[in-house]
Write an enzyme that holds these catalytic residues in place. Structure first.
Site, PDB file in Angstrom:
ATOM      1  N   LYS A  54       7.632   3.023  -6.045  1.00 45.68           N
ATOM      2  CA  LYS A  54       6.865   1.852  -6.206  1.00 45.68           C
ATOM      3  C   LYS A  54       6.090   1.664  -7.318  1.00 45.68           C
ATOM      4  CE  LYS A  54       6.864   0.981  -1.193  1.00 45.68           C
ATOM      5  NZ  LYS A  54       6.247   1.553   0.128  1.00 45.68           N
ATOM      6  N   GLN A  98       1.071   3.479   2.725  1.00 44.28           N
ATOM      7  CA  GLN A  98       2.435   4.344   2.969  1.00 44.28           C
ATOM      8  C   GLN A  98       2.500   4.533   4.429  1.00 44.28           C
ATOM      9  OE1 GLN A  98       5.013   3.919   0.995  1.00 44.28           O
ATOM     10  NE2 GLN A  98       6.401   4.342   2.616  1.00 44.28           N
ATOM     11  N   ASP A 121       2.066  -5.865   1.720  1.00 39.84           N
ATOM     12  CA  ASP A 121       3.183  -5.442   2.727  1.00 39.84           C
ATOM     13  C   ASP A 121       3.337  -6.701   3.997  1.00 39.84           C
ATOM     14  OD1 ASP A 121       4.528  -3.111   2.364  1.00 39.84           O
ATOM     15  OD2 ASP A 121       2.982  -1.705   3.193  1.00 39.84           O
TER      16      ASP A 121
END
Ligand code: NDP
Length: 281
Positions: A54, A98, A121
């Site tokens: 990422k 995460q 997200d």
């Protein structure tokens, strides 16, 4: 019939180039670069790889990387306080934590603490609710990336029989909502579903995200169906395979995603797309 390949790597690259161009246009107009904070708690090796990927994608697209790596002993209160700090920062437009987080931390409480406007997200219940009510804000990345890929086929989703195998909050449920919003007729299958083979065999479009290597057999695929395989499984011999029996399915489908190089690259590109949206829209 041999299926056409839905090349996620190529589609993601195209999307990332568009994003990089958008950023350079906005910066030329005096706007700030989008700031993305990826928070990693602990040193789970798979998570470290995802976070590194990422970060590389962010740098290439011209993002301001404000990522944090916190020790595994970080308490829930400390993590919530970090999120509060990032929520308040004007130079931070997107925040993701995460997953999985260490067991002593409640992931729902963490997700719900992120400002929904910075929830790139798309996991916050607010953003899931917006998806469910057809007033999309920031969409969960993997299913939204699948929709971007599906658009590339040029096939109208309206009226198709779609079967989603898997009903998790990050893949199956938002995928089903995206397809429902596109006016497909959607069946969602999960671990209690009876006669999965029959259900899949009726699908014009099947999206699979279960995490079981090659669980959906090629023989189940309806001739001419579109097959999207979200699964990523590493076998003992080191090979990466999806949740669909690719070698047989590809001879029945009209379009199919490979693993690797299918849905995976789209997830990261969609995360960047969401962050640009959070920064400029
Ligand atoms: P989860 O474990 O959270 O969910 C799995 C889902 O599969 C559940 O809904 C479960 O049902 C269902 N399931 C399990 N067994 C069966 C079965 N025998 N028949 C039908 N359904 C079943 O996994 P995720 O959704 O997080 O991930 C799924 C896969 O997608 C994994 O391989 C993961 O690595 C991959 N993934 C890939 C991404 C990408 O970018 N390409 C991003 C995210 C995930 P129930 O709800 O009843 O338990």
């Amino acid at each position: 019939m041999t299926a056409k390949i839905l090349d996620g790597k190529a589609i993601a690259l195209e999307l990332r180039e568009k994003i990089a161009q958008k950023i350079s246009d906005e910066v030329a107009k005096g706007k700030a670069r989008p700031g993305l904070a990826v928070i990693l708690v602990g040193a789970d090796p798979a998570s470290q790889v995802y976070v590194r990927n990422k970060k590389i994608a962010c740098e290439k697209a011209g993002f301001n990387d404000v990522s944090l790596e916190l020790p595994a002993e970080t308490t829930q209160e400390e993590l919530l306080a970090k999120i509060d700090e990032l929520n308040a920062r004007e130079d931070v437009h997107g925040i993701i934590v995460q997953l999985p987080v260490p067991k002593h931390i409640n992931s729902e409480a963490i997700i719900e603490r992120i400002d929904p406007k910075k929830d790139v997200d798309g996991f916050h219940p607010y953003n899931m609710g917006r998806l469910a009510t057809r007033t999309l804000n920031l969409a969960p990345c993997t299913p939204h990336g699948v929709m971007t890929m599906l658009a590339k086929t040029g096939i109208q989703l309206r009226g198709l029989n779609a079967v989603v195998v898997g009903a998790s909050n990050i893949v199956g449920v938002p995928m089903a909502l995206e397809l429902l919003n596109a006016r497909a007729t959607v069946t969602v299958c999960h671990s209690a579903t009876q006669d999965l083979a029959q259900k899949v065999s009726e699908a014009d479009l099947v999206v699979v995200g279960v995490g079981i290597p090659e669980m959906v057999k090629g023989a189940w695929i309806k001739p001419g169906a579109i097959v999207i395989d979200v699964g990523i499984n590493r076998l003992d011999d080191g090979r990466l395979v999806g949740d669909v029996e690719y070698d047989i399915a590809k001879d029945k489908a009209s379009w199919i995603t490979p693993v690797p190089g299918g849905v995976g690259p789209m997830t990261i590109a969609t995360l960047l797309e969401n962050t640009v949206q959070a920064a400029y829209d």
